[in-house]
Enzyme design. Structure first.
Site, mmCIF file in Angstrom:
data_model
loop_
_atom_site.group_PDB
_atom_site.id
_atom_site.type_symbol
_atom_site.label_atom_id
_atom_site.label_comp_id
_atom_site.label_asym_id
_atom_site.label_seq_id
_atom_site.Cartn_x
_atom_site.Cartn_y
_atom_site.Cartn_z
ATOM 1 N N GLU A 1 64.076 37.081 70.837
ATOM 2 C CA GLU A 1 64.111 38.621 70.426
ATOM 3 C C GLU A 1 63.034 39.102 70.571
ATOM 4 O O GLU A 1 61.363 38.704 70.917
ATOM 5 C CB GLU A 1 63.823 37.966 68.081
ATOM 6 C CG GLU A 1 65.260 37.494 68.091
ATOM 7 C CD GLU A 1 65.291 36.492 68.419
ATOM 8 O OE1 GLU A 1 63.852 35.602 68.223
ATOM 9 O OE2 GLU A 1 66.343 36.112 68.177
ATOM 10 N N TYR B 1 61.920 41.614 80.863
ATOM 11 C CA TYR B 1 63.104 40.486 81.144
ATOM 12 C C TYR B 1 64.080 40.948 81.801
ATOM 13 O O TYR B 1 65.328 40.593 81.614
ATOM 14 C CB TYR B 1 63.366 40.496 79.092
ATOM 15 C CG TYR B 1 62.325 40.074 78.401
ATOM 16 C CD1 TYR B 1 61.379 39.273 78.318
ATOM 17 C CD2 TYR B 1 61.732 40.365 76.883
ATOM 18 C CE1 TYR B 1 60.315 38.958 78.028
ATOM 19 C CE2 TYR B 1 61.209 40.307 76.312
ATOM 20 C CZ TYR B 1 60.113 38.902 76.285
ATOM 21 O OH TYR B 1 59.045 39.006 75.967
HETATM 22 C C1 COA Z 1 54.733 42.240 77.366
HETATM 23 C C2 COA Z 1 53.296 41.657 77.948
HETATM 24 C C3 COA Z 1 53.536 39.764 78.189
HETATM 25 C C4 COA Z 1 54.041 41.699 79.706
HETATM 26 O O1 COA Z 1 52.644 41.135 80.716
HETATM 27 P P1 COA Z 1 52.061 42.289 81.880
HETATM 28 O O2 COA Z 1 51.322 41.317 82.444
HETATM 29 O O3 COA Z 1 51.539 43.528 81.303
HETATM 30 O O4 COA Z 1 53.136 42.689 82.863
HETATM 31 P P2 COA Z 1 53.569 42.273 83.898
HETATM 32 O O5 COA Z 1 52.188 42.906 84.676
HETATM 33 O O6 COA Z 1 53.766 40.902 84.484
HETATM 34 O O7 COA Z 1 54.799 43.571 84.830
HETATM 35 C C5 COA Z 1 56.070 42.332 84.860
HETATM 36 C C6 COA Z 1 57.214 43.595 84.450
HETATM 37 O O8 COA Z 1 56.832 44.005 82.614
HETATM 38 C C7 COA Z 1 57.645 45.253 82.915
HETATM 39 N N1 COA Z 1 56.120 46.217 82.458
HETATM 40 C C8 COA Z 1 55.245 45.932 81.667
HETATM 41 N N2 COA Z 1 54.350 46.791 81.553
HETATM 42 C C9 COA Z 1 54.972 48.419 81.223
HETATM 43 C C10 COA Z 1 54.429 49.280 80.798
HETATM 44 N N3 COA Z 1 53.379 49.052 80.331
HETATM 45 N N4 COA Z 1 55.464 50.069 80.781
HETATM 46 C C11 COA Z 1 56.785 49.421 81.122
HETATM 47 N N5 COA Z 1 57.181 48.300 82.122
HETATM 48 C C12 COA Z 1 56.496 47.097 81.858
HETATM 49 C C13 COA Z 1 57.632 46.110 84.080
HETATM 50 O O9 COA Z 1 58.924 45.434 84.374
HETATM 51 C C14 COA Z 1 56.939 44.626 85.205
HETATM 52 O O10 COA Z 1 57.315 44.594 86.293
HETATM 53 P P3 COA Z 1 56.487 46.007 87.275
HETATM 54 O O11 COA Z 1 55.599 45.865 87.558
HETATM 55 O O12 COA Z 1 57.940 45.528 88.753
HETATM 56 O O13 COA Z 1 57.700 47.291 86.260
HETATM 57 C C15 COA Z 1 52.449 42.605 77.630
HETATM 58 O O14 COA Z 1 52.600 43.836 77.544
HETATM 59 C C16 COA Z 1 51.890 42.074 76.111
HETATM 60 O O15 COA Z 1 50.893 40.989 76.502
HETATM 61 N N6 COA Z 1 52.167 42.557 75.251
HETATM 62 C C17 COA Z 1 52.507 42.678 73.926
HETATM 63 C C18 COA Z 1 52.943 41.539 73.586
HETATM 64 C C19 COA Z 1 54.414 41.778 73.532
HETATM 65 O O16 COA Z 1 54.811 43.082 73.520
HETATM 66 N N7 COA Z 1 54.735 39.869 73.545
HETATM 67 C C20 COA Z 1 56.475 40.175 74.303
HETATM 68 C C21 COA Z 1 56.956 39.642 72.688
HETATM 69 S S1 COA Z 1 58.850 40.148 72.406
#
Ligand code: COA
Length: 223
Positions: A149, A161
């Protein structure tokens, strides 16, 4: 900076909670984490650590029973970033925890229960690294599909995702108690098919290339 994945231990929980509080409005308690990581039959929890050396895990002095890094991504690496501030009230760590995630098996489907990256380290591929580790664990647990979710408003997580084949499969109205926001339910297709495995292999290849390229670029800047 190099990154590697380890199994989460109870010692990691205070560090995980620092990131948790920065990432979620309704953070889990330490007891919830303890209960989850002790449930080895159905749950797997991982952390990502940062290190200035490729074999950063050897910088620490793990107890003999400490779990070892696993998977091809333990060797991945190389992103140079500013040294993050040490969490308040916690001793400095040469290989700080920069992210974490969990997966839970329900009957024959795996549920991603949580995933988060330290805000300082976001956008560098660590979320993908963690998701790959969780997908590996879902395979190991025997899951056919993976679900989760996510807040309707959390488009950055949804993009992560979608990249890994999760598709919207409905909503849970007012699922989040802090602001009554709806949850989007996302599902992968069957993860054991040749099609999904081929997609995963290609994404992993691209992630390795991305991390290596970032390392070279940042190393050049350091000189
Ligand atoms: C979601 C989260 C875990 C992603 O971690 P991250 O290390 O920043 O992500 P990555 O650098 O590995 O990015 C992987 C992909 O995620 C997406 N993504 C990550 N950050 C993004 C942003 N700010 N805007 C758009 N897409 C994004 C993109 O598809 C990206 O792939 P790409 O670089 O080829 O475009 C991080 O933003 C986070 O901790 N968020 C707060 C907690 C949260 O919301 N968790 C999910 C609960 S369901």
């Amino acid at each position: 900076m190099y990154y590697f994945i380890e199994t989460m231990t109870e010692d990691d929980i205070p560090h995980v909670q620092v990131i948790e509080r920065q990432s979620f409005t309704t953070p889990w308690s330490a007891n919830t984490y303890r209960r989850e990581i002790r449930n080895l039959q159905n749950c797997r929890y991982v952390i990502a650590r940062a290190s200035t050396t490729p074999n950063g895990e050897t910088q620490r002095s793990p107890s003999p029973a400490a779990p070892r890094p696993f998977g091809i991504f333990s060797q991945l690496a190389a992103i140079f970033l500013a040294e993050p501030p040490a969490p308040a009230n916690l001793p400095p760590d040469p290989t700080p925890i920069v992210g974490y995630g969990g997966v839970w098996l329900t009957v024959d489907d795996a549920h991603i229960t949580t995933i988060a990256v330290d805000p300082v380290y976001r956008g560098q591929g660590i979320g993908e690294l963690l998701l790959n580790a969780l997908i590996d664990h879902a395979y190991d647990l025997g899951a056919h599909q993976i679900t989760l979710e996510v807040r309707i408003s959390n488009t950055s997580a949804q993009r992560l995702y979608l990249k890994y084949g999760f598709q919207p499969g409905g909503t849970r109205p007012r699922y989040y108690t802090d602001n009554s926001e709806d949850a989007l339910i996302m599902w992968t297709e069957a993860i054991n098919t040749p099609t999904y495995r081929a997609r995963l292999t290609e994404l992993r290849r691209q992630l390795v290339v991305r991390l290596q390229r970032q390392a070279v670029t940042d190393e050049t800047k350091e000189r």
